[in-house]
Design a protein around this motif. Structure first.
Motif, PDB file in Angstrom:
ATOM      1  N   GLU A  69       4.111 -68.915 -16.607  1.00 24.11           N
ATOM      2  CA  GLU A  69       4.072 -69.558 -15.288  1.00 24.11           C
ATOM      3  C   GLU A  69       2.684 -69.949 -14.785  1.00 24.11           C
ATOM      4  O   GLU A  69       2.545 -70.465 -13.684  1.00 24.11           O
ATOM      5  CB  GLU A  69       4.728 -68.627 -14.251  1.00 24.11           C
ATOM      6  N   ARG A 117       2.504 -70.989  -9.317  1.00 11.87           N
ATOM      7  CA  ARG A 117       3.239 -70.633 -10.534  1.00 11.87           C
ATOM      8  C   ARG A 117       4.064 -71.841 -10.969  1.00 11.87           C
ATOM      9  O   ARG A 117       4.741 -72.463 -10.140  1.00 11.87           O
ATOM     10  CB  ARG A 117       4.201 -69.455 -10.284  1.00 11.87           C
ATOM     11  N   GLU A 119       7.094 -72.899 -12.060  1.00 11.48           N
ATOM     12  CA  GLU A 119       8.445 -72.354 -12.146  1.00 11.48           C
ATOM     13  C   GLU A 119       9.467 -73.468 -12.018  1.00 11.48           C
ATOM     14  O   GLU A 119       9.132 -74.585 -11.643  1.00 11.48           O
ATOM     15  CB  GLU A 119       8.691 -71.402 -10.972  1.00 11.48           C
ATOM     16  N   ARG A 125      11.927 -71.443  -4.118  1.00  9.35           N
ATOM     17  CA  ARG A 125      11.069 -71.255  -5.290  1.00  9.35           C
ATOM     18  C   ARG A 125      10.214 -72.512  -5.464  1.00  9.35           C
ATOM     19  O   ARG A 125      10.722 -73.569  -5.788  1.00  9.35           O
ATOM     20  CB  ARG A 125      11.935 -70.986  -6.525  1.00  9.35           C
TER      21      ARG A 125
END
Ligand code: ATP
Ligand code: MG
Length: 433
Positions: A69, A117, A119, A125
């Motif tokens: 990540e 990150r 992701e 998220r």
């Protein structure tokens, strides 16, 4: 094809926070600053990027963060750098770099800022997200764990949350953990093909993490797996019982979650998470735990540490409605000049300044049409429109149209400030239906 210039969009997984939203963010951060300050925590701001090796060691090569990540790059000087994916490693790096072990212990630090990150983007998220976190470093023991969780609890209570749960577990000391790791691996190895792809990889690198996988294939394979609690040393059990007892005495609601483990190699003993029902599968808004090996791993002396990181984006998504409303700023009072005479325009500008001087937000629209003034009032949740013309100037009055009841009254200038002061228009200047 048009010949127009390219229109840019924020990069996938990043977003702009616009006014009104940013006001809520700032208010939440101020609650954190105030509450953490009550416990003697001071703010630290570490750089956005660090040497890649700091995270590879600090977060652990086998963690999801480091293995897949990180935003890593080579700079013009050939250095391997990474946008920070979390803040604990940087805080501990700073603790060691500045010789904070020589200060009276514990050292209590908190941080607020963006993390990065790479992701899969979905609700809750993001690739640039934000964390509010704290670290207690040095002079450890059960008291440290309990106080950090208590501070966190107070923070959430002050934000008006009622539906949160603290999930807590112990992963034991290093010896307990490596005993369990061996048992888990020998149980799962024959079932490796039943596991999710991620967990097949984790079996080799970070098997404990399989326990809190969200994949149903892993849940099935884990039925009948050995229990973490069966591998605990007596010391770890006593430590954990003591932490739970103290939390109970302090009135903090928690549930023991025997399958909760954290993804990082440095966690020992207490680990915890706070979950909210409102968030679906991305329901964790905070993760934390104690770490005994990290300071040493990053070049310091063996030192106790315990901390947490709250996902600020997720926290704000589930913020109680009443808290959000109270944090949304009151819209400004609008001022509209009737006609274009220099005297009226100057008097309108001067009145706006007078209001600002006593803390009432004021937006001077000059000689604006009624329609556009109403559009501003709507968009900005303005509690009132003030109208000033030749007549008002002569009689030292102002015409006030209050948004809530859409009534227009003429008031003497001497009564205006009292009339417009809170709670006039409500905390957020919301119009009643
Ligand atoms: P998850 O299991 O949801 O991936 P995590 O274990 O990777 O979480 P931590 O590293 O413990 O998360 O980070 C602490 C908190 O930061 C999480 O509880 C979550 O609220 C938030 N967080 C982590 N990753 C993201 C992300 N990509 N976008 C938004 N918030 C995040
Ligand atoms: Mg994650």
């Amino acid at each position: 094809m048009t010949a127009g210039n390219k229109r840019f969009q924020a990069v996938k997984g990043t977003r702009d926070l616009l006014p009104l939203e940013t006001a809520v963010w700032a208010a939440v951060e101020n609650v954190a600053r105030r509450v953490f300050g009550l416990y003697g925590f001071g703010e630290i701001r570490t750089p956005i990027f660090e040497e890649t090796e700091l995270f590879a060691r600090g977060v652990g090569e086998s963690s999801d963060i480091v293995s897949k990540e990180m935003y890593s790059f080579v700079d013009r000087g050939g250095r391997n750098l990474t946008l920070r994916p979390e803040n604990t490693a940087s805080v501990v790096r700073a603790y060691v770099q500045h010789g904070m072990h020589a200060l009276p212990q514990p050292v209590k630090l908190f941080y607020i800022g963006p993390q990065f990150r790479a992701e899969n983007v979905q609700k809750g998220r993001y690739r640039q997200f934000h964390q509010i976190g704290a670290e207690w470093i040095g002079a450890g023991g059960t008291r440290a764990d309990v106080e950090v969780i208590e501070m966190l609890w107070r923070f959430f209570v002050e934000l008006g949350f009622a539906d949160l749960t603290v999930r807590i577990n112990t992963v034991g000391d290093r010896a307990s953990r490596s005993r369990f790791r061996k048992e888990l691996v020998s149980y799962l190895r024959p079932k490796i093909l039943e596991l999710s792809e991620d967990s097949q990889r984790r079996l080799l690198t970070n098997p404990l993490r399989i326990l809190d996988s969200k994949d149903s294939r892993d849940h099935a394979a884990l039925l009948g797996a050995p229990d973490l609690s069966d591998c605990m040393s007596e010391e770890s059990v006593l430590f954990f019982n003591d932490v739970c007892g103290q939390l109970q005495n302090r009135g903090i609601h928690f549930v023991i979650s025997p399958k909760l483990v954290r993804g990082l190699d440095y966690y020992t003993n207490t680990v915890f998470e706070i979950v909210s029902e409102g968030l679906g599968s991305q329901n964790a808004i905070c993760g934390g735990g104690a770490y005994e090996g990290l300071v040493e791993e990053l070049g310091g002396q063996p030192t106790y540490g315990v901390g947490f990181a709250i996902g600020e984006d997720r926290l704000i998504e589930v913020l109680p409605e009443a808290t959000r409303a109270a944090m949304t700023p009151r819209g400004p009072v609008l001022l509209r000049a009737l006609g274009s005479s220099i005297e009226v325009l100057a008097a309108t500008a001067a009145l706006a300044e007078e209001l600002r001087a006593v803390g009432i937000p004021a937006l001077d629209l000059g000689e604006e049409t009624p329609q556009r003034t109403f559009a501003h009032a709507d968009h900005r949740s303005s509690p009132a429109i003030l109208i000033l013309g030749e007549d008002e100037l002569k009689t030292h009055c102002v015409t006030v149209r209050t948004t809530a009841d859409r009534k227009q009254v003429t008031v003497d200038r001497s009564e205006l400030v009292a009339m417009l002061s809170p709670p006039f228009g409500g905390a957020a200047g919301k119009r009643e239906p």
